[in-house]
Design a protein around this motif. Sequence first.
Motif, PDB file in Angstrom:
ATOM      1  N   ILE A  44       0.831  -1.200   0.000  1.00 56.28           N
ATOM      2  CA  ILE A  44       0.000   0.000   0.000  1.00 56.28           C
ATOM      3  C   ILE A  44       0.868   1.254   0.000  1.00 56.28           C
ATOM      4  O   ILE A  44       0.631   2.198  -0.754  1.00 56.28           O
ATOM      5  CB  ILE A  44      -0.974  -0.019   1.194  1.00 56.28           C
ATOM      6  N   ASP A  45       1.891   1.273   0.862  1.00 51.56           N
ATOM      7  CA  ASP A  45       2.780   2.441   0.919  1.00 51.56           C
ATOM      8  C   ASP A  45       3.461   2.669  -0.426  1.00 51.56           C
ATOM      9  O   ASP A  45       3.618   3.811  -0.874  1.00 51.56           O
ATOM     10  CB  ASP A  45       3.837   2.238   2.012  1.00 51.56           C
ATOM     11  N   ALA A  65       0.874  -1.254  -9.471  1.00 50.75           N
ATOM     12  CA  ALA A  65      -0.208  -2.019  -8.846  1.00 50.75           C
ATOM     13  C   ALA A  65       0.267  -3.447  -8.635  1.00 50.75           C
ATOM     14  O   ALA A  65       1.120  -3.958  -9.371  1.00 50.75           O
ATOM     15  CB  ALA A  65      -1.464  -1.994  -9.706  1.00 50.75           C
ATOM     16  N   PHE A  66      -0.301  -4.105  -7.617  1.00 45.47           N
ATOM     17  CA  PHE A  66       0.058  -5.483  -7.293  1.00 45.47           C
ATOM     18  C   PHE A  66      -1.200  -6.348  -7.252  1.00 45.47           C
ATOM     19  O   PHE A  66      -2.213  -5.952  -6.668  1.00 45.47           O
ATOM     20  CB  PHE A  66       0.757  -5.565  -5.934  1.00 45.47           C
ATOM     21  N   THR A  93       2.542  -4.475 -11.819  1.00 51.22           N
ATOM     22  CA  THR A  93       2.342  -3.794 -13.100  1.00 51.22           C
ATOM     23  C   THR A  93       2.598  -2.309 -12.920  1.00 51.22           C
ATOM     24  O   THR A  93       1.903  -1.641 -12.156  1.00 51.22           O
ATOM     25  CB  THR A  93       0.914  -4.004 -13.620  1.00 51.22           C
ATOM     26  N   GLY A  94       3.601  -1.794 -13.611  1.00 56.64           N
ATOM     27  CA  GLY A  94       3.923  -0.380 -13.525  1.00 56.64           C
ATOM     28  C   GLY A  94       3.299   0.417 -14.645  1.00 56.64           C
ATOM     29  O   GLY A  94       2.967  -0.111 -15.708  1.00 56.64           O
ATOM     30  N   ARG A 154      -5.898  -7.230  -4.538  1.00 57.49           N
ATOM     31  CA  ARG A 154      -5.260  -6.299  -5.480  1.00 57.49           C
ATOM     32  C   ARG A 154      -5.001  -4.984  -4.774  1.00 57.49           C
ATOM     33  O   ARG A 154      -5.857  -4.520  -4.009  1.00 57.49           O
ATOM     34  CB  ARG A 154      -6.142  -6.075  -6.711  1.00 57.49           C
ATOM     35  N   ILE A 155      -3.825  -4.424  -5.021  1.00 52.29           N
ATOM     36  CA  ILE A 155      -3.433  -3.183  -4.359  1.00 52.29           C
ATOM     37  C   ILE A 155      -3.062  -2.151  -5.412  1.00 52.29           C
ATOM     38  O   ILE A 155      -2.244  -2.420  -6.293  1.00 52.29           O
ATOM     39  CB  ILE A 155      -2.224  -3.388  -3.420  1.00 52.29           C
ATOM     40  N   GLU A 156      -3.662  -0.975  -5.338  1.00 54.74           N
ATOM     41  CA  GLU A 156      -3.293   0.143  -6.202  1.00 54.74           C
ATOM     42  C   GLU A 156      -3.797   1.441  -5.600  1.00 54.74           C
ATOM     43  O   GLU A 156      -4.781   1.456  -4.846  1.00 54.74           O
ATOM     44  CB  GLU A 156      -3.841  -0.030  -7.629  1.00 54.74           C
TER      45      GLU A 156
END
Length: 238
Positions: A16-17, A25-26, A47-48, A107-109
């Motif tokens: 998250i940080d 994003a992960f 994914t950048g 999913r994290i973004e």
Amino acid sequence: MIDLDIDMRQYDCPFIDTTDNVDIAFSAVQWQLDTDDETLETRLIATGESSGALEAGLRELREHPNMTECYILSKRDAVAQIGTTIEETNAMRTIDRNGGYITGPFRIEDGRERWHVGFDDDGDEDRTLAELERHNDFTVEDRDQLGPTALFDLLENSDSAISLLDGCRSLTETERTTFEAASRAGYYETPRETTLEELADHFDVSKTAVSMNLRRSERKVLKAALTALENIDDGETH
């Protein structure tokens, strides 16, 4: 079984940080919580926004104080598959201690994380949410309560669900946005509430381009739906 869809912001999570500071994003592929060592091992797709953003995000992730291990399994352009070990976060500890469990990939973004969390009874759910509020910011976006029959049906037809998801994910960004806009505008209603010309004006492209994007998206989604139906039929005959 109670299944919650939670939009979460943890204040001690390396992922998250990192997404707070970098356009990356992960998406989790595999995860394993070790309660004895108080660590979480994961395999993720990173994914950048660009290859530079990917490199910057992975560098920041490795340097996070709660990151124990971070390594690249494969990488191409702005996408990488990575393995990580992080220290158990407050939210993970709270969920595990109160009888909760992760029911789906997260999913994290943009500094937020989407969690799917399950509980066996209302008491476990209530205690967990009350404790999470002390150290985390979250919103329960959806709540489903599934009985044994529904759970069995979900498990038996998981291949069909995966087929539909794969079909949706195969759409390009242009195909998806065109398909969604056409559906929302009533293109598939009878009688139609919008026309190809109006959709073309909306996207500032030709009618031919809109028609081709719609046909491609329809073909992909229909193929996925037919595959899902075949999987359901195969399951019923067995």
